[in-house]
Design a protein around this motif. Structure first.
Motif, PDB file in Angstrom:
ATOM      1  N   PRO A  15     -22.696  60.804 -26.340  1.00  0.00           N
ATOM      2  CA  PRO A  15     -23.856  60.193 -25.703  1.00  0.00           C
ATOM      3  C   PRO A  15     -25.072  60.240 -26.177  1.00  0.00           C
ATOM      4  O   PRO A  15     -26.114  59.298 -26.279  1.00  0.00           O
ATOM      5  CB  PRO A  15     -23.830  60.822 -24.178  1.00  0.00           C
ATOM      6  CG  PRO A  15     -22.101  61.459 -24.178  1.00  0.00           C
ATOM      7  CD  PRO A  15     -22.122  61.806 -25.609  1.00  0.00           C
ATOM      8  N   GLN A  16     -25.634  61.395 -26.595  1.00  0.00           N
ATOM      9  CA  GLN A  16     -26.996  61.704 -27.279  1.00  0.00           C
ATOM     10  C   GLN A  16     -27.030  60.732 -28.548  1.00  0.00           C
ATOM     11  O   GLN A  16     -27.969  60.000 -28.630  1.00  0.00           O
ATOM     12  CB  GLN A  16     -27.087  63.211 -28.221  1.00  0.00           C
ATOM     13  CG  GLN A  16     -27.205  64.069 -26.716  1.00  0.00           C
ATOM     14  CD  GLN A  16     -28.750  64.114 -26.255  1.00  0.00           C
ATOM     15  OE1 GLN A  16     -29.815  63.539 -26.802  1.00  0.00           O
ATOM     16  NE2 GLN A  16     -28.702  65.015 -25.187  1.00  0.00           N
ATOM     17  N   PHE A  17     -26.032  60.839 -29.477  1.00  0.00           N
ATOM     18  CA  PHE A  17     -26.002  59.740 -30.695  1.00  0.00           C
ATOM     19  C   PHE A  17     -26.285  58.398 -30.127  1.00  0.00           C
ATOM     20  O   PHE A  17     -27.241  57.623 -30.884  1.00  0.00           O
ATOM     21  CB  PHE A  17     -24.713  59.737 -31.245  1.00  0.00           C
ATOM     22  CG  PHE A  17     -24.449  58.991 -32.346  1.00  0.00           C
ATOM     23  CD1 PHE A  17     -25.171  59.144 -33.523  1.00  0.00           C
ATOM     24  CD2 PHE A  17     -23.778  58.032 -32.274  1.00  0.00           C
ATOM     25  CE1 PHE A  17     -24.843  58.221 -34.755  1.00  0.00           C
ATOM     26  CE2 PHE A  17     -23.491  56.955 -33.339  1.00  0.00           C
ATOM     27  CZ  PHE A  17     -23.975  57.060 -34.573  1.00  0.00           C
ATOM     28  N   PHE A  18     -25.426  57.907 -29.283  1.00  0.00           N
ATOM     29  CA  PHE A  18     -25.837  56.405 -28.589  1.00  0.00           C
ATOM     30  C   PHE A  18     -26.928  56.147 -28.218  1.00  0.00           C
ATOM     31  O   PHE A  18     -27.571  55.122 -28.238  1.00  0.00           O
ATOM     32  CB  PHE A  18     -24.421  56.092 -27.749  1.00  0.00           C
ATOM     33  CG  PHE A  18     -23.297  55.421 -28.807  1.00  0.00           C
ATOM     34  CD1 PHE A  18     -23.325  54.435 -29.529  1.00  0.00           C
ATOM     35  CD2 PHE A  18     -22.150  56.108 -28.835  1.00  0.00           C
ATOM     36  CE1 PHE A  18     -22.415  53.955 -30.336  1.00  0.00           C
ATOM     37  CE2 PHE A  18     -21.032  55.693 -29.558  1.00  0.00           C
ATOM     38  CZ  PHE A  18     -21.100  54.625 -30.363  1.00  0.00           C
ATOM     39  N   PHE A  19     -27.776  57.189 -27.423  1.00  0.00           N
ATOM     40  CA  PHE A  19     -28.795  56.972 -26.878  1.00  0.00           C
ATOM     41  C   PHE A  19     -30.019  56.747 -27.881  1.00  0.00           C
ATOM     42  O   PHE A  19     -30.585  55.800 -27.797  1.00  0.00           O
ATOM     43  CB  PHE A  19     -29.250  58.334 -26.080  1.00  0.00           C
ATOM     44  CG  PHE A  19     -30.737  58.279 -25.470  1.00  0.00           C
ATOM     45  CD1 PHE A  19     -31.035  57.556 -24.332  1.00  0.00           C
ATOM     46  CD2 PHE A  19     -31.794  58.727 -26.421  1.00  0.00           C
ATOM     47  CE1 PHE A  19     -32.355  57.564 -23.901  1.00  0.00           C
ATOM     48  CE2 PHE A  19     -33.145  58.735 -25.859  1.00  0.00           C
ATOM     49  CZ  PHE A  19     -33.153  58.041 -24.690  1.00  0.00           C
ATOM     50  N   HIS A  20     -29.882  57.540 -28.922  1.00  0.00           N
ATOM     51  CA  HIS A  20     -30.916  57.375 -30.060  1.00  0.00           C
ATOM     52  C   HIS A  20     -30.530  56.026 -30.983  1.00  0.00           C
ATOM     53  O   HIS A  20     -31.393  55.238 -31.365  1.00  0.00           O
ATOM     54  CB  HIS A  20     -30.729  58.623 -31.055  1.00  0.00           C
ATOM     55  CG  HIS A  20     -31.417  59.672 -30.316  1.00  0.00           C
ATOM     56  ND1 HIS A  20     -32.736  60.001 -29.904  1.00  0.00           N
ATOM     57  CD2 HIS A  20     -30.618  61.039 -29.805  1.00  0.00           C
ATOM     58  CE1 HIS A  20     -32.961  60.915 -28.940  1.00  0.00           C
ATOM     59  NE2 HIS A  20     -31.467  61.891 -29.205  1.00  0.00           N
ATOM     60  N   VAL A  21     -29.261  55.932 -31.304  1.00  0.00           N
ATOM     61  CA  VAL A  21     -29.077  54.481 -31.998  1.00  0.00           C
ATOM     62  C   VAL A  21     -29.534  53.298 -31.016  1.00  0.00           C
ATOM     63  O   VAL A  21     -30.088  52.678 -31.369  1.00  0.00           O
ATOM     64  CB  VAL A  21     -27.297  54.343 -32.213  1.00  0.00           C
ATOM     65  CG1 VAL A  21     -27.314  52.730 -32.803  1.00  0.00           C
ATOM     66  CG2 VAL A  21     -27.182  55.409 -33.359  1.00  0.00           C
ATOM     67  N   THR A  22     -29.210  53.321 -29.811  1.00  0.00           N
ATOM     68  CA  THR A  22     -29.609  52.086 -28.852  1.00  0.00           C
ATOM     69  C   THR A  22     -31.101  52.026 -28.743  1.00  0.00           C
ATOM     70  O   THR A  22     -31.707  50.804 -28.734  1.00  0.00           O
ATOM     71  CB  THR A  22     -29.078  52.254 -27.500  1.00  0.00           C
ATOM     72  OG1 THR A  22     -27.510  52.462 -27.637  1.00  0.00           O
ATOM     73  CG2 THR A  22     -29.405  51.175 -26.436  1.00  0.00           C
ATOM     74  N   THR A  23     -31.917  53.017 -28.791  1.00  0.00           N
ATOM     75  CA  THR A  23     -33.273  53.118 -28.499  1.00  0.00           C
ATOM     76  C   THR A  23     -33.797  52.772 -29.949  1.00  0.00           C
ATOM     77  O   THR A  23     -34.781  51.994 -29.980  1.00  0.00           O
ATOM     78  CB  THR A  23     -33.823  54.595 -28.268  1.00  0.00           C
ATOM     79  OG1 THR A  23     -33.040  54.927 -27.038  1.00  0.00           O
ATOM     80  CG2 THR A  23     -35.442  54.540 -27.998  1.00  0.00           C
ATOM     81  N   ALA A  24     -33.287  53.014 -30.988  1.00  0.00           N
ATOM     82  CA  ALA A  24     -33.675  52.385 -32.229  1.00  0.00           C
ATOM     83  C   ALA A  24     -33.745  50.971 -32.426  1.00  0.00           C
ATOM     84  O   ALA A  24     -34.552  50.328 -32.879  1.00  0.00           O
ATOM     85  CB  ALA A  24     -33.048  53.218 -33.515  1.00  0.00           C
ATOM     86  N   TYR A  25     -32.343  50.552 -31.779  1.00  0.00           N
ATOM     87  CA  TYR A  25     -32.304  49.087 -31.704  1.00  0.00           C
ATOM     88  C   TYR A  25     -33.347  48.471 -30.847  1.00  0.00           C
ATOM     89  O   TYR A  25     -33.898  47.322 -31.303  1.00  0.00           O
ATOM     90  CB  TYR A  25     -31.022  48.892 -31.192  1.00  0.00           C
ATOM     91  CG  TYR A  25     -30.813  47.451 -30.874  1.00  0.00           C
ATOM     92  CD1 TYR A  25     -30.195  46.579 -31.835  1.00  0.00           C
ATOM     93  CD2 TYR A  25     -30.823  46.946 -29.762  1.00  0.00           C
ATOM     94  CE1 TYR A  25     -29.693  45.055 -31.345  1.00  0.00           C
ATOM     95  CE2 TYR A  25     -30.304  45.616 -29.207  1.00  0.00           C
ATOM     96  CZ  TYR A  25     -30.125  44.904 -30.207  1.00  0.00           C
ATOM     97  OH  TYR A  25     -29.837  43.349 -29.753  1.00  0.00           O
TER      98      TYR A  25
END
Length: 170
Positions: free
Chosen positions: A140-150
């Protein structure tokens, strides 16, 4: 059907780190086309209290690397503290991909019930089983940061679509 911890970690982190690198290619092209200093994009954030784009990328790398290292019982890859440009961020993503791909499948798959401790930047630790680390924290942390970068790049006007986030069909 059983899904291995290796597939749920390395099998997820690697393609999405690759997608994140491609997002940075789009950011670079956007900056060139509009004569924008790429540092402007790298320092953008969605809110004053949120991490910047470069920090979002760093955190995505960190969560992939630390989760893989904890599951495999290895020391995590460390990244330079230098101020990154887009090329350096892409290099760090490549290093993260190489690191997690080099971790032993058997050790990660055997880590479901292994006790691991995630150490936060402030030094505090939180204990997990390998399975709970991966499924309730690191992914979940990983996807939070990838999504926020996007989202930062979309907000900056970079021409992106969901397919850029998801990457090629696998």
């Amino acid at each position: 059907m059983t899904i291995s911890l290796y597939e749920a970690s390395v099998g997820v982190f690697v393609p999405y780190l690759g997608n994140l690198s491609v997002l940075l290619d789009h950011a670079s092209a956007h900056a060139r086309a509009r004569n924008i200093d790429p540092a402007v994009l790298l320092n953008m954030r969605l809110s004053p209290t949120m991490y910047s784009l470069k920090q979002q990328v760093a955190e995505a790398n960190r969560h992939a690397v630390v989760a893989g290292a904890l599951l495999a019982g290895r020391a995590p890859h460390t990244f330079s503290d230098s101020e990154p440009d887009i090329a350096e961020l892409k290099s760090r993503i490549s290093a993260a991909i190489d690191f997690v791909k080099g971790l032993p499948r058997a050790e990660i798959d055997a880590a479901a019930d292994k006790e691991v401790a995630f150490t936060f930047k402030n030094g505090t630790q939180r204990k997990f089983t390998g399975k709970s680390l991966l499924l309730t924290f690191s992914v979940p942390q990983f996807f939070f940061h990838v999504t926020t970068a996007y989202d930062i790049l979309r907000h900056a006007g970079v021409d992106l679509a969901k397919k850029d986030f998801l990457g090629p069909p696998g």
